[in-house]
Design a protein around this motif. Structure first.
Motif, short mmCIF file in Angstrom:
data_model
loop_
_atom_site.label_atom_id
_atom_site.label_comp_id
_atom_site.label_asym_id
_atom_site.label_seq_id
_atom_site.Cartn_x
_atom_site.Cartn_y
_atom_site.Cartn_z
N UNK A 1 -43.08 19.07 -6.67
CA UNK A 1 -43.28 20.12 -7.66
C UNK A 1 -42.57 19.80 -8.97
N UNK A 2 -43.03 20.41 -10.05
CA UNK A 2 -42.40 20.27 -11.37
C UNK A 2 -40.92 20.64 -11.30
N UNK A 3 -40.59 21.66 -10.52
CA UNK A 3 -39.20 22.12 -10.43
C UNK A 3 -38.28 21.02 -9.87
N UNK A 4 -38.81 20.21 -8.97
CA UNK A 4 -37.99 19.11 -8.42
C UNK A 4 -37.72 18.05 -9.50
N UNK A 9 -45.10 9.84 -22.31
CA UNK A 9 -45.92 11.03 -22.57
C UNK A 9 -46.35 11.73 -21.28
N UNK A 10 -45.45 11.81 -20.33
CA UNK A 10 -45.71 12.53 -19.09
C UNK A 10 -44.94 13.85 -19.10
N UNK A 11 -45.59 14.90 -18.65
CA UNK A 11 -44.88 16.16 -18.45
C UNK A 11 -44.17 16.10 -17.10
N UNK A 12 -43.25 17.02 -16.87
CA UNK A 12 -42.61 17.09 -15.56
C UNK A 12 -43.65 17.35 -14.49
N UNK A 13 -44.62 18.18 -14.81
CA UNK A 13 -45.68 18.48 -13.84
C UNK A 13 -46.51 17.24 -13.52
N UNK A 14 -46.86 16.45 -14.54
CA UNK A 14 -47.66 15.24 -14.31
C UNK A 14 -46.88 14.23 -13.47
N UNK A 29 -44.49 14.92 -11.38
CA UNK A 29 -44.42 15.49 -10.03
C UNK A 29 -45.69 15.23 -9.24
N UNK A 30 -46.84 15.38 -9.89
CA UNK A 30 -48.11 15.13 -9.21
C UNK A 30 -48.24 13.66 -8.81
#
Length: 104
Positions: free
Chosen positions: A59-62, A46-51, A53-54
């Motif tokens: 970054x989320x894009x990576x 349940x992790x977003x790409x943004x989470x 990335x952090x």
């Protein structure tokens, strides 16, 4: 009608084992599979790409690029992703006079 084995079809379409074309294909396939596994595991946790990335400092894009194709990423970044996803990693390099194993 002649039938062909999977190996025969792959040899004809992709190239025989050991050829540069086949090695490149196999490498890209493995990188795609790694990217898909990262995405699936991230979603299961349940992790977003943004989470994610952090968690690893990118970054989320990576994260999106890694999930699309992990071939253009450093080993350091991949190891941080695997660590954040609590993956067990075994990495082994064999050179003529040296064998190195790294595990997490």
């Amino acid at each position: 009608m002649k039938t062909y084995t999977l190996d025969e079809v792959q040899d004809k379409l992709i190239g025989k084992h050991g050829t540069p074309e086949r090695e490149r294909f196999e490498y890209e396939l493995q990188m795609d599979l790694i990217g898909q596994a990262i995405k699936q595991t991230r979603q299961e946790r349940n992790l977003t790409q943004e989470a994610l990335g952090k968690l690893i400092g990118v970054q989320k894009s990576q994260i999106s690029r890694i999930e699309s194709n992990a071939s253009n990423v450093t080993i350091d970044t991949l190891m941080r992703v695997f660590n954040a996803l609590q993956a067990k990693v075994k990495f082994q390099v064999e050179l003529p006079h040296c064998k190195i194993s790294v595990g997490q």
